[in-house]
Design a protein around this motif. Structure first.
Motif, PDB file in Angstrom:
ATOM      1  N   LEU A 274       0.811  -1.218   0.000  1.00 38.50           N
ATOM      2  CA  LEU A 274       0.000   0.000   0.000  1.00 38.50           C
ATOM      3  C   LEU A 274       0.844   1.268   0.000  1.00 38.50           C
ATOM      4  O   LEU A 274       0.321   2.361  -0.257  1.00 38.50           O
ATOM      5  CB  LEU A 274      -0.939  -0.001   1.205  1.00 38.50           C
ATOM      6  N   ARG A 275       2.136   1.138   0.246  1.00 36.90           N
ATOM      7  CA  ARG A 275       3.028   2.286   0.209  1.00 36.90           C
ATOM      8  C   ARG A 275       3.885   2.317  -1.056  1.00 36.90           C
ATOM      9  O   ARG A 275       4.775   3.158  -1.179  1.00 36.90           O
ATOM     10  CB  ARG A 275       3.916   2.270   1.462  1.00 36.90           C
ATOM     11  N   MET A 276       3.582   1.418  -1.970  1.00 33.81           N
ATOM     12  CA  MET A 276       4.301   1.370  -3.244  1.00 33.81           C
ATOM     13  C   MET A 276       3.478   2.075  -4.327  1.00 33.81           C
ATOM     14  O   MET A 276       2.251   2.164  -4.214  1.00 33.81           O
ATOM     15  CB  MET A 276       4.565  -0.087  -3.643  1.00 33.81           C
TER      16      MET A 276
ATOM     17  N   ARG B  18      -4.095  -0.967  10.692  1.00 37.23           N
ATOM     18  CA  ARG B  18      -4.064   0.341  11.367  1.00 37.23           C
ATOM     19  C   ARG B  18      -3.088   0.306  12.533  1.00 37.23           C
ATOM     20  O   ARG B  18      -2.327   1.253  12.752  1.00 37.23           O
ATOM     21  CB  ARG B  18      -5.461   0.731  11.828  1.00 37.23           C
ATOM     22  N   HIS B  19      -3.105  -0.787  13.277  1.00 37.57           N
ATOM     23  CA  HIS B  19      -2.168  -0.924  14.388  1.00 37.57           C
ATOM     24  C   HIS B  19      -0.723  -0.961  13.884  1.00 37.57           C
ATOM     25  O   HIS B  19       0.205  -0.558  14.611  1.00 37.57           O
ATOM     26  CB  HIS B  19      -2.454  -2.198  15.183  1.00 37.57           C
TER      27      HIS B  19
ATOM     28  N   ALA C 295      -5.996   6.677   4.489  1.00 39.32           N
ATOM     29  CA  ALA C 295      -5.835   6.961   3.064  1.00 39.32           C
ATOM     30  C   ALA C 295      -5.175   5.784   2.351  1.00 39.32           C
ATOM     31  O   ALA C 295      -5.558   5.421   1.233  1.00 39.32           O
ATOM     32  CB  ALA C 295      -5.001   8.232   2.877  1.00 39.32           C
ATOM     33  N   GLU C 296      -4.181   5.189   2.992  1.00 35.91           N
ATOM     34  CA  GLU C 296      -3.534   4.017   2.398  1.00 35.91           C
ATOM     35  C   GLU C 296      -4.491   2.833   2.364  1.00 35.91           C
ATOM     36  O   GLU C 296      -4.572   2.106   1.368  1.00 35.91           O
ATOM     37  CB  GLU C 296      -2.273   3.662   3.189  1.00 35.91           C
ATOM     38  N   LEU C 297      -5.243   2.662   3.429  1.00 35.75           N
ATOM     39  CA  LEU C 297      -6.170   1.543   3.515  1.00 35.75           C
ATOM     40  C   LEU C 297      -7.286   1.658   2.478  1.00 35.75           C
ATOM     41  O   LEU C 297      -7.813   0.639   2.004  1.00 35.75           O
ATOM     42  CB  LEU C 297      -6.760   1.471   4.925  1.00 35.75           C
TER      43      LEU C 297
END
Length: 325
Positions: free
Chosen positions: A226-228, A250-251, A257-259
Motif C-alpha cells: 500500500l506504500r508502493m 491500522r495498528h 488513506a492508504e487503507l
C-alpha cells in the motif's frame, strides 16, 4: 505481430516459413485497431487475428500469397468510402474497413519477438518495399501474487492468459515451485514483504494480490504494497477476515488513506466459488480498475464505442502515421 511472440519464436526456431498480415489503417470502425496482426504458415496454419473473423479468410489468402512470392502485398478489406464493398472481402460486420499489408517474416524480427515474449518493451522497424512500418509493444503489465495456494495457481494461469507478466512469491518452498506455476515469469521463495522491498520498478501497471491466508505474512505484505506506487492492491478473505485485517493494518501504522486503496474482499461478484471462477473475478476487477471502468454488462451501456481501446478513423490514421515515421 509482437503479441504473438510466444507462438512465433518456436516456429522460427524450427525454420517454419512465416508471413504476417498487419492492419495499417482503419476506416470508420473495425473490431481491431492499427497494428493488429495474424501470421500464416505455408500449410495455412493461422496464428492471431485482424478482425475477429470478418475478413480472416481473405487475410490468410493474402498472407499465403506473400509467403509464396516473397513479395509485399497490400489490400483493403471491408467497405469503401462510397459505401460499396471491396471486391476482395465480404465486408466487416461493423461497416468499416481496414488497410492491411502482408509480408514474409525473417530472422530480423527475432530480437523484438524475444523481448515481447519475455514481457519486455519491444519494437521492430520493417522496410516494406520502401515504406517503413514500426510495430511496438509496451512491457506487459505485472501481476504479483503473494501466496502459492490453489487460488494462486488459478490466478497465475488466468493472469498469464490475460497478458500479465506474473510473479508468484511464497515463503514455503514446497508450494512455490515452477511445476505448480508453469505460466509464471518468475517464482520466488521469500517472505512476501521482503520480496516487495526488493522491487524498484513497480508502477501504476503493477497489481499486487495477497493470497497468503496468514496474518503474519499478509499484514506486513499489505503494509508494504500500500506504500508502493502500484496501480492495484488486493487481498483475499471473508468479510470478517477483512475487518480484522484492517484493524491490524491500522495498528501497524497504515493510514486510512492508504487503507482506502485496498481492494478487499478481492474480486468482482460473479457468483462463482471455485479457484478458477474466483481467479476470473480477480482478473476482471484488476482490468476494470486499470481502465477506471464500472464493470457493468455492455448491454447496459450508452451509445458509442463498445471498448475504449477502439480507435476512430482519425485516431487510427494518426497512429499509423506515428508508427510509419
Amino acid at each position: 505481430m509482437l503479441d504473438l511472440a510466444a507462438d512465433l519464436v518456436p516456429l522460427l526456431d524450427a525454420g517454419v516459413p512465416l508471413a504476417a498480415v498487419t492492419v495499417t489503417a482503419v476506416v470508420r470502425s473495425a473490431p481491431r485497431g492499427v497494428g493488429a496482426s495474424l501470421v500464416v504458415t505455408r500449410d495455412a496454419r493461422v496464428i492471431g487475428s485482424i478482425s475477429g473473423g470478418c475478413v480472416e479468410n481473405d487475410a490468410v489468402m493474402l498472407g499465403l500469397d506473400a509467403l509464396r512470392t516473397g513479395a509485399v502485398r497490400r489490400a483493403r478489406f471491408g467497405f469503401t468510402d462510397d459505401g460499396t464493398v471491396t471486391p476482395i472481402a465480404a465486408g466487416l460486420a461493423c461497416g468499416g474497413a481496414v488497410d492491411v499489408v502482408a509480408y514474409p517474416l525473417d530472422e530480423s524480427v527475432r530480437p523484438a519477438l524475444d523481448a515481447a515474449r519475455e514481457g519486455r518493451r519491444a519494437s521492430v522497424r520493417l522496410d516494406l518495399d520502401g515504406e517503413p512500418l514500426v510495430l511496438e509493444r509496451v512491457a506487459a503489465p505485472r501481476l504479483i501474487i503473494l501466496g502459492a495456494g490453489e487460488h494462486a495457481a488459478a490466478l497465475c494461469r488466468l493472469g498469464a492468459a490475460a497478458g500479465f507478466r506474473v510473479t508468484v512469491c511464497d515463503d514455503w518452498a514446497l508450494l512455490a515451485t515452477r511445476e505448480r506455476f508453469p505460466d509464471a515469469a518468475e517464482v520466488v521463495v521469500a517472505a512476501p514483504h521482503d520480496y516487495l522491498a526488493t522491487l524498484d520498478d513497480a508502477d501504476e501497471r503493477t497489481a499486487v494480490c495477497v493470497l497468503t491466508h496468514d496474518e503474519r505474512l499478509d499484514v506486513p505484505a499489505l503494509r508494504a504494497a500500500l506504500r508502493m506506487p502500484v496501480g492495484f492492491v488486493g487481498a483475499m478473505g471473508a468479510r470478517a477476515t477483512v475487518a480484522r485485517r484492517a484493524q491490524l493494518l491500522r495498528h501497524a501504522g497504515v493510514t486510512d488513506a492508504e487503507l482506502a486503496r485496498l481492494h478487499s474482499p478481492l474480486g468482482l461478484d460473479l457468483g462463482g466459488a471455485s479457484p478458477e471462477e474466483t481467479a476470473l473475478s480477480v482478473v476482471a476487477e484488476i482490468v476494470a480498475s486499470r481502465h477506471a471502468a464500472d464493470a457493468r454488462p455492455l448491454r447496459e451501456g450508452s451509445a458509442g464505442r463498445l471498448h475504449r481501446g477502439e480507435a476512430s478513423s482519425t485516431d487510427a490514421a494518426a497512429s499509423c502515421a506515428a508508427r510509419s515515421a
